[in-house]
Design an enzyme around this catalytic site. Sequence first.
Site, PDB file in Angstrom:
ATOM      1  N   GLN A 169       3.417  10.004   0.881  1.00 18.03           N
ATOM      2  CA  GLN A 169       4.757   9.245   0.762  1.00 18.03           C
ATOM      3  C   GLN A 169       5.604   9.388  -0.217  1.00 18.03           C
ATOM      4  O   GLN A 169       6.905   9.228  -0.089  1.00 18.03           O
ATOM      5  CB  GLN A 169       4.451   7.631   0.900  1.00 18.03           C
ATOM      6  CG  GLN A 169       3.925   7.373   2.349  1.00 18.03           C
ATOM      7  CD  GLN A 169       3.464   5.835   2.606  1.00 18.03           C
ATOM      8  OE1 GLN A 169       2.546   5.279   1.907  1.00 18.03           O
ATOM      9  NE2 GLN A 169       4.495   5.098   3.141  1.00 18.03           N
ATOM     10  N   CYS A 228       5.993  -0.220   7.098  1.00 18.17           N
ATOM     11  CA  CYS A 228       5.624   0.891   6.523  1.00 18.17           C
ATOM     12  C   CYS A 228       6.811   1.251   5.446  1.00 18.17           C
ATOM     13  O   CYS A 228       7.880   1.182   5.911  1.00 18.17           O
ATOM     14  CB  CYS A 228       5.233   2.009   7.198  1.00 18.17           C
ATOM     15  SG  CYS A 228       4.919   3.538   6.433  1.00 18.17           S
ATOM     16  N   LEU A 229       6.324   1.583   4.232  1.00 12.29           N
ATOM     17  CA  LEU A 229       7.824   2.216   3.372  1.00 12.29           C
ATOM     18  C   LEU A 229       8.460   2.925   3.802  1.00 12.29           C
ATOM     19  O   LEU A 229       9.634   3.699   3.637  1.00 12.29           O
ATOM     20  CB  LEU A 229       7.281   2.237   1.881  1.00 12.29           C
ATOM     21  CG  LEU A 229       6.528   0.822   1.252  1.00 12.29           C
ATOM     22  CD1 LEU A 229       6.175   1.077  -0.071  1.00 12.29           C
ATOM     23  CD2 LEU A 229       7.843  -0.318   1.200  1.00 12.29           C
ATOM     24  N   GLY A 240       0.778  -1.097   0.112  1.00 11.52           N
ATOM     25  CA  GLY A 240       0.079   0.168  -0.038  1.00 11.52           C
ATOM     26  C   GLY A 240       0.947   0.977  -0.179  1.00 11.52           C
ATOM     27  O   GLY A 240       1.885   1.286   0.453  1.00 11.52           O
ATOM     28  N   HIS A 242      -2.285   7.989   6.922  1.00 11.73           N
ATOM     29  CA  HIS A 242      -1.204   8.680   6.506  1.00 11.73           C
ATOM     30  C   HIS A 242      -1.622  10.192   5.786  1.00 11.73           C
ATOM     31  O   HIS A 242      -1.058  11.010   5.796  1.00 11.73           O
ATOM     32  CB  HIS A 242      -0.799   7.956   4.861  1.00 11.73           C
ATOM     33  CG  HIS A 242       0.470   7.131   5.574  1.00 11.73           C
ATOM     34  ND1 HIS A 242       1.777   7.601   5.861  1.00 11.73           N
ATOM     35  CD2 HIS A 242       0.672   5.713   5.123  1.00 11.73           C
ATOM     36  CE1 HIS A 242       2.654   6.341   6.097  1.00 11.73           C
ATOM     37  NE2 HIS A 242       2.052   5.492   5.705  1.00 11.73           N
ATOM     38  N   HIS A 248      -4.406   1.887   7.713  1.00  7.28           N
ATOM     39  CA  HIS A 248      -2.967   2.170   7.742  1.00  7.28           C
ATOM     40  C   HIS A 248      -2.538   3.263   6.789  1.00  7.28           C
ATOM     41  O   HIS A 248      -2.044   4.424   6.934  1.00  7.28           O
ATOM     42  CB  HIS A 248      -2.074   1.042   7.651  1.00  7.28           C
ATOM     43  CG  HIS A 248      -0.572   1.583   7.346  1.00  7.28           C
ATOM     44  ND1 HIS A 248       0.487   0.917   8.295  1.00  7.28           N
ATOM     45  CD2 HIS A 248       0.183   2.236   6.479  1.00  7.28           C
ATOM     46  CE1 HIS A 248       1.556   1.658   8.004  1.00  7.28           C
ATOM     47  NE2 HIS A 248       1.471   2.444   6.792  1.00  7.28           N
ATOM     48  N   GLU A 249      -3.199   3.182   5.830  1.00 11.61           N
ATOM     49  CA  GLU A 249      -2.968   4.220   4.740  1.00 11.61           C
ATOM     50  C   GLU A 249      -3.791   5.498   4.725  1.00 11.61           C
ATOM     51  O   GLU A 249      -3.013   6.714   4.728  1.00 11.61           O
ATOM     52  CB  GLU A 249      -3.243   3.499   3.040  1.00 11.61           C
ATOM     53  CG  GLU A 249      -2.426   2.587   2.606  1.00 11.61           C
ATOM     54  CD  GLU A 249      -0.971   2.515   2.696  1.00 11.61           C
ATOM     55  OE1 GLU A 249      -0.587   3.803   2.794  1.00 11.61           O
ATOM     56  OE2 GLU A 249      -0.279   1.794   3.033  1.00 11.61           O
TER      57      GLU A 249
HETATM   58 ZN    ZN Z   1       2.428   3.542   5.876  1.00 14.84          ZN
END
Ligand code: ZN
Length: 175
Positions: A52, A95-96, A47, A141, A137-138
Amino acid sequence: MAIREILTVPDPRLKEVSNPVAGGVTDDIRTLMDDMLETMYAAPGIGLAAIQIGVPLRVIVMDLAREGASPEPRYFVNPEICEMVEETAPYEEGCLSVPDVFDEIDRPVRCLLRYLDYNGNAVEEWAEGLFAVCIQHEMDHLDGTLFIDHLSRLKRQRAVEKVKKANKIKARDAA
Ligand code: ZN
């Protein structure tokens, strides 16, 4: 399509609240989503939120297909959670933007979503399982919240220090 740079903590842009996409799903937004998907696949991740890659818009891409299965890209523009069940369950998240850090986060196991898809159609659907975890989660962000913000302050500081250290080593090796 292009692979974009993924921001990592403590980049202050990750704390920004993203703006709703105005004017519907245009070709520009589709290009953004194409780039996000390519960036996510290359990382690899399941995701990615637009912030990001430094774009403060309420746009998310996701693909929860198993490794080796055919891709199942999903796109969410201006997603909203209209309803959540009270039952929660822990899931080990990563998380990236916080590479190589994983920890268990409790979240509601099901939520009702409303969003615009890749073609600008309004969709309403219940998310559950990994889908529910990932979309929450997304969507965090989009409001400047990272999964480590759900952890204790000590764990959060440790996570940020770990990423800073890894980035320093990467920068040194590249020099
Ligand atoms: Zn993340």
